[in-house]
Design an enzyme around this catalytic site. Sequence first.
Site, PDB file in Angstrom:
ATOM      1  CG  ASP A  90     117.205  18.805-131.661  1.00 43.65           C
ATOM      2  OD1 ASP A  90     116.428  17.824-131.706  1.00 43.65           O
ATOM      3  OD2 ASP A  90     118.436  18.676-131.715  1.00 43.65           O
ATOM      4  NE  ARG A 141     111.858  15.235-153.965  1.00 45.62           N
ATOM      5  CZ  ARG A 141     110.836  15.292-154.806  1.00 45.62           C
ATOM      6  NH1 ARG A 141     111.025  15.674-156.054  1.00 45.62           N
ATOM      7  NH2 ARG A 141     109.622  14.940-154.403  1.00 45.62           N
ATOM      8  CG  ASP A 177     120.102  17.807-146.918  1.00 45.10           C
ATOM      9  OD1 ASP A 177     119.658  17.975-148.071  1.00 45.10           O
ATOM     10  OD2 ASP A 177     121.192  17.257-146.680  1.00 45.10           O
ATOM     11  CG  ASP A 204     123.947  13.875-122.815  1.00 44.27           C
ATOM     12  OD1 ASP A 204     123.946  13.857-121.576  1.00 44.27           O
ATOM     13  OD2 ASP A 204     124.799  14.486-123.488  1.00 44.27           O
ATOM     14  N   GLY A 205     120.875  10.651-124.130  1.00 42.67           N
ATOM     15  CA  GLY A 205     119.662  10.165-124.782  1.00 42.67           C
ATOM     16  C   GLY A 205     118.629   9.680-123.786  1.00 42.67           C
TER      17      GLY A 205
END
Length: 290
Positions: A148, A158, A177, A74-75
Amino acid sequence: MTDAHTTDMLTPHAAHKLGIVYRDRSTEAAALSHILVARLTGAGYSVWSAEATHQQEIDGHLATTDVVLVLGGDGTLLSVARQCAPLDVPLLGINFGRVGFLTELEPAEVDDQLPLYLKGEYWVDERSMLQAEVEIGRQRQLLLALNDVVLVRGAEPRVIRVNVWIDDHPYTTIVADGVIISTATGSTAYNLAAGGPILHPQVRSAVITPIAPHLVADRSLVLEPNARITLELEAGSGGAILSADGQLNRPLLDGAQVRIATNRQVTRFLRRRPPTYFYRVLSAKLKEAL
């Protein structure tokens, strides 16, 4: 998606141009590529081949190519799709990866099945794509994605604060995140891992999914197909990374804005299996994950 049909676009033994792009560092994929080049050339096709990372070489051929055979996972298909979509060149994926959501054939099926595709016995599976527009260092960049577009925190451990607008309407501020904007094709990738919904590949909508949000109320949102999304990285977030398909990555500073929308171009896959085959693959992959 179009209905199943037969076309003479690739009549056997005609001098149409075929491309073969194979997965990097895969001896098996390279070996099959060499075999196919010899076989298809002997049958009267004009054929070129290249490793997936040789993008300039691939670009040099695409304008006159009728279909690209992609030997990889898929990549590899994601990478080649971004190159082929602007020129409307369809893809036929042969699986040399692990997951294979996007591929059509296994290597053992090529001898029997490939001639059928070359006769035009297939239907065209059209997948929507996203475009992300961002200004970096006073330079406008446009990134294309089949799976995406992700805005994720940088090296500092953080959360980031991301202001979200939908069609210029202030929607929310996500403290997490990061944020995933996924197509239906990408809904089974990072979006699924982050708890987002699975969409059928023919759904034209994008999905907004927070990554490890601070608030339980921050849930996924399925948008209408023509929605325009703006993400703004709030001051004090400490920077972030913008990623398209996990392959094109750009560092962003606080205050950066990313505008995301459905791209007018689509990725076109050649299929012979019925559209319902998606459910079979999905069921099998989900069972493997248990």
